[in-house]
Write a protein that holds these residues in place. Sequence first.
Motif, PDB file in Angstrom:
ATOM      1  N   ASP A  94      31.837  26.782 -13.629  1.00 52.16           N
ATOM      2  CA  ASP A  94      31.372  25.401 -13.646  1.00 52.16           C
ATOM      3  C   ASP A  94      30.652  25.135 -12.331  1.00 52.16           C
ATOM      4  OD1 ASP A  94      34.374  25.454 -12.897  1.00 52.16           O
ATOM      5  OD2 ASP A  94      33.681  23.578 -12.005  1.00 52.16           O
ATOM      6  N   PHE A  95      29.680  24.252 -12.393  1.00 51.12           N
ATOM      7  CA  PHE A  95      28.791  24.065 -11.257  1.00 51.12           C
ATOM      8  C   PHE A  95      28.186  22.671 -11.319  1.00 51.12           C
ATOM      9  CE2 PHE A  95      26.604  26.022 -14.790  1.00 51.12           C
ATOM     10  CZ  PHE A  95      25.478  25.235 -14.947  1.00 51.12           C
ATOM     11  N   GLY A  96      27.600  22.230 -10.220  1.00 55.74           N
ATOM     12  CA  GLY A  96      26.954  20.931 -10.184  1.00 55.74           C
ATOM     13  C   GLY A  96      26.009  20.800  -9.012  1.00 55.74           C
ATOM     14  N   GLY A 134      37.652  35.113  -8.651  1.00 57.47           N
ATOM     15  CA  GLY A 134      36.691  34.031  -8.581  1.00 57.47           C
ATOM     16  C   GLY A 134      36.701  33.377  -7.215  1.00 57.47           C
ATOM     17  N   PHE A 135      35.835  32.415  -7.048  1.00 59.36           N
ATOM     18  CA  PHE A 135      35.807  31.682  -5.788  1.00 59.36           C
ATOM     19  C   PHE A 135      35.337  30.257  -6.063  1.00 59.36           C
ATOM     20  CE2 PHE A 135      31.605  33.592  -6.144  1.00 59.36           C
ATOM     21  CZ  PHE A 135      30.748  32.552  -5.810  1.00 59.36           C
ATOM     22  N   ASP A 136      35.564  29.397  -5.111  1.00 59.84           N
ATOM     23  CA  ASP A 136      35.201  27.989  -5.182  1.00 59.84           C
ATOM     24  C   ASP A 136      34.357  27.684  -3.959  1.00 59.84           C
ATOM     25  OD1 ASP A 136      35.050  25.239  -5.168  1.00 59.84           O
ATOM     26  OD2 ASP A 136      37.113  24.922  -5.806  1.00 59.84           O
ATOM     27  N   TRP A 137      33.082  27.369  -4.174  1.00 58.90           N
ATOM     28  CA  TRP A 137      32.190  27.057  -3.057  1.00 58.90           C
ATOM     29  C   TRP A 137      31.612  25.664  -3.250  1.00 58.90           C
ATOM     30  CZ3 TRP A 137      27.005  25.801  -2.579  1.00 58.90           C
ATOM     31  CH2 TRP A 137      26.518  25.795  -1.261  1.00 58.90           C
ATOM     32  N   THR A 158      34.360  32.553 -12.246  1.00 56.12           N
ATOM     33  CA  THR A 158      35.499  33.449 -12.404  1.00 56.12           C
ATOM     34  C   THR A 158      35.118  34.556 -13.378  1.00 56.12           C
ATOM     35  OG1 THR A 158      37.089  31.649 -12.061  1.00 56.12           O
ATOM     36  CG2 THR A 158      37.916  33.656 -13.107  1.00 56.12           C
ATOM     37  N   VAL A 159      35.349  35.799 -12.989  1.00 60.45           N
ATOM     38  CA  VAL A 159      35.170  36.923 -13.900  1.00 60.45           C
ATOM     39  C   VAL A 159      36.549  37.455 -14.265  1.00 60.45           C
ATOM     40  CG1 VAL A 159      32.899  37.541 -13.016  1.00 60.45           C
ATOM     41  CG2 VAL A 159      34.932  38.554 -11.979  1.00 60.45           C
ATOM     42  N   PHE A 160      36.682  37.997 -15.478  1.00 55.73           N
ATOM     43  CA  PHE A 160      38.006  38.437 -15.926  1.00 55.73           C
ATOM     44  C   PHE A 160      37.886  39.665 -16.824  1.00 55.73           C
ATOM     45  CE2 PHE A 160      36.503  35.415 -19.085  1.00 55.73           C
ATOM     46  CZ  PHE A 160      36.776  36.054 -20.294  1.00 55.73           C
TER      47      PHE A 160
END
Length: 245
Positions: free
Chosen positions: A105-107, A38-41, A51-53
Amino acid sequence: VERYAWLPTGASGGLADGNTYVGDLHLEPETADSIEAGFDWRGDSVYVRPTVFYRRVDDFIQGVAYDATPGVIDTPVEMVSMMNGDATPLRFANVDAEFFGVDADFGWRLSRAWRIDGVASLVKGDRRDIDEPLYRMAPARLLLDLTYEQADWSVSLESQFVAEQDRVSATNSEQATDGYAVFGANLDWYARDNVLVTLGVENLFDETYERHLSGYNRVAGGDVAVGDRLPGQGRGAYARISAAF
């Protein structure tokens, strides 16, 4: 529960799905290999964290048919189970399974006062020993909140969108469920720097729905038929005061 002993049969009805489950003291523990990425942008007004799993499970524990002749009452276990209302008991057994999916999760901050926040989840589970979905897999779900906030208070419109779940386990006589949307609202007010007052309403429009992971009714004479899933929570209001010291 998987090793529960009741009467001489090692049986339990504790999964609230109408099935009698027979335990096995010799079950092997589950072992799993997992990989995720996954990543955090985060930008000036937008953020996203997907995140993929993938998870491969050996000796996954799940109910399977008690013997090779389900419905034929030819063992003491099946006789006792039939006397308790289930002519096709299941037994806990080690099977092989795999899961794959995505969580995010996103915003998005629309302005100084308005913002949107969300959480999305999707998971697919299958047995590897036979061609069948795993039992009790949650359907895809999207949570979205629209919030208006000021210095000492905020109000949010909450929404929950749940997809239908028709990938069900035939072995466990699992029923499919329809998708639904449920809305709510809440108000947060900082009465003081360390005191938060929250007022809210859940299921604002009193939507009738069934959660896929809910139990099945086994009690006659009520509003819900025997064998039907228990309905989701109706409209409700709540109030909460939180203080930090």
